[in-house]
Design an enzyme around this catalytic site. Structure first.
Site, mmCIF file in Angstrom:
data_model
loop_
_atom_site.group_PDB
_atom_site.id
_atom_site.type_symbol
_atom_site.label_atom_id
_atom_site.label_comp_id
_atom_site.label_asym_id
_atom_site.label_seq_id
_atom_site.Cartn_x
_atom_site.Cartn_y
_atom_site.Cartn_z
ATOM 1 N N GLU A 206 0.786 -1.236 0.000
ATOM 2 C CA GLU A 206 0.000 0.000 0.000
ATOM 3 C C GLU A 206 0.819 1.288 0.000
ATOM 4 O OE1 GLU A 206 -2.930 0.150 3.046
ATOM 5 O OE2 GLU A 206 -3.987 -1.597 2.309
ATOM 6 N N GLU A 394 -5.511 -8.334 0.963
ATOM 7 C CA GLU A 394 -6.201 -7.990 2.208
ATOM 8 C C GLU A 394 -7.664 -7.704 1.905
ATOM 9 O OE1 GLU A 394 -4.611 -4.762 4.598
ATOM 10 O OE2 GLU A 394 -2.552 -5.474 4.285
#
Ligand code: GBH
Length: 488
Positions: A206, A394
């Protein structure tokens, strides 16, 4: 009376069912009327060999921050600065996973997961980011990987989940090209030593969460609010670091190692599924991910990104762009919330539709609920960039999670969230989108960054006073999904 009725109904259904088999799971035999009804949901199954997993990250679970030669990371510094996290929480102890990893692997085994995504703490392996490695740091990951494999769980390793060695931050952190190079060297070092057993590596987790949130808004470590030009340059050095890591892993890993990233893309969801809105989302997905996924996939910043940035655009060379777009074996995306897009007559061809005030969210106020994100995210990755192997690295949610009298957390809201998101993921696989696996965030409650320990994302409840882990209702739900390879 009701019982009799339902048995009669069952007889009818059973008679008309094409397949009426008896299946055994950890929850017993599935030949009751209720279970037989589930037999009719064959269309809700996932592909054979679908990799079900869970995920965590080093600083969020390990603790043991001063053990075996680990150096400090920017998250140690940040969380120890008063006022930066809720209740001034730190990851000093977290879930004490560094000492309890064997117990935690048994939690995974009980769920039936086939894979586990963890991250490696760079400052355990290189306490100052560069120079002399610390063999004791890598030893922990050797033990972890061996224990996973002994339990038939495939390790997927992330190399950077935000715990930059503080010594590198002191030299400029991601604002310096030296950090990109150091990241490449560290990635190659780890891959050389783990790739006999670890076959899947993620470079960076991320970009936006440590760049926007950590370098622009000051909410995550290192807590900076940079002016635009310096911020865009840091973004550039981060994607460059990713590319250098891809090349270093490729050069150093044993054959068979596969490389990707775990990116929290802006997931563009059409406001309604009409051809015009769907088309607009494709444009939006490229533009709204221009600084990260798009440049990594296409080897080029989009024209709109560069012209909007103007004088604040990053400085880069053609060689940088080649490195950044080094070919990947797969793409991982972290999927939480939808960004709604509509077609628009402006030159860019789309508009972002803000969430109305009443839009529902989970315990974390940013976690707006949008199951369709788990359909459109992988679909865009596959269709826009022709990616052939996708992982959901995720997905999960926070819930208020209070144990009931019997000690169990009945997190019906998390079960609702997961059932709906997984239904959309099943839709993606049924449409032929090549999603190969799914990592539920998270195995257990853990240090939720600036939110400290207040927002719980785990399938297992952690009592932080005793470190006791207790499966929540959602753990039972996920175990069922895995056992049936279907979402019911
Ligand atoms: C992921 O981030 C992370 O990879 C993981 O470590 C984390 O535990 C998990 O999700 C759950 O949060 O404070 O309003 O600025 C998800 C993306 C980016 C969402 C940062 C929260 C901060 C919002 N996150 N964002 S705000």
């Amino acid at each position: 009376m009701t019982r009799k009725l339902s048995r009669r109904t069952f007889a009818k259904i059973a008679a008309s069912a094409t397949v009426a088999t008896t299946t055994s799971t950890a929850f017993g035999s599935l030949d009751s009327p209720f279970e037989t009804r589930l037999q009719t949901t064959q269309s809700r199954t996932f592909p054979k060999d679908f990799l079900w997993g869970t995920a965590t990250a080093s600083y969020q679970v390990e603790g043991a921050v001063n053990e075996d030669g680990r150096g400090p990371s920017i998250w140690d510094t940040f969380s120890h600065t008063p006022g930066k996290t809720v209740d001034n929480a730190t990851g000093d102890v977290a879930d004490d996973h560094y000492h309890r990893y064997k117990e935690d692997i048994q939690l995974m085994k009980n769920l039936g997961v086939k894979t586990y995504r963890f991250s490696i703490a760079w400052p355990r392996v290189f306490p100052t980011g560069v120079g002399e490695p610390n063999p004791k740091g890598l030893d922990f990951y050797n033990r972890l990987v061996d224990e996973l494999l002994a339990n038939n769980i495939q390790p997927f390793a992330t190399l950077y989940h935000w715990d930059l060695p503080q010594a590198l931050q002191d030299k400029g952190g991601w604002e310096s090209r030296e950090t990109s190079k150091a990241f490449g060297d560290y990635a190659g070092y780890v891959a050389e030593r783990l790739s006999d057993r670890v076959k899947h590596f993620f470079t960076i987790n991320e970009f936006g969460a440590f760049l926007e949130v950590g370098h622009l808004w000051g909410i995550h470590a290192p807590g900076l609010k940079l002016p635009r030009g310096r911020f865009n340059q840091a973004r550039h050095y981060a994607v460059l670091g990713h590319g250098l890591a891809v090349q270093a892993i490729r050069a150093k890993a044993k054959s068979g190692a596969r490389i990707g990233l775990a990116e929290n893309m802006t997931i563009c969801v059409p406001v309604i599924e009409t051809p015009a809105h769907v088309e607009a989302t494709t444009r939006a997905a490229r533009e709204l991910n221009a600084a990260y996924m798009t440049v990594i996939q296409e080897g080029k910043y989009t024209d709109a990104y560069l012209s909007n940035a103007g004088a604040d655009a990053p400085k880069f060379t053609a060689e940088d762009l080649k490195v950044i777009s080094s070919p990947l074996d797969f793409v991982g995306i972290n999927v939480y919330t939808p960004t709604y897009i509509r077609a628009d007559s402006s030159p860019i061809g789309f508009a972002v539709v803000p969430h109305p005030k009443s839009y529902p969210h989970m315990a974390s106020t940013w976690l707006n609920i949008g199951p369709e994100a788990l359909y459109w995210g992988p679909r865009h990755v596959a269709r826009i960039w022709n990616v052939k192997e996708i992982y959901i690295t995720e997905n999960g949610c926070s819930s208020s999670d209070i144990p009931a009298g019997d000690g169990i957390v009945y997190d019906t809201d998390r079960v609702m969230f997961l059932r709906n998101y997984l239904s959309q993921l099943q839709r993606a696989t049924a449409d032929g989108i090549p999603v190969r696996g799914y990592f539920l965030w998270s195995l257990m409650d853990n240090f939720e960054w600036a939110d400290g320990y207040t927002n719980r994302f785990g399938l297992h409840y952690v009592d932080y006073a005793t470190q006791k882990r207790t499966p929540k209702l959602s753990a039972q739900f996920y175990k069922e999904v895995i056992a049936r390879n279907a979402v019911g």
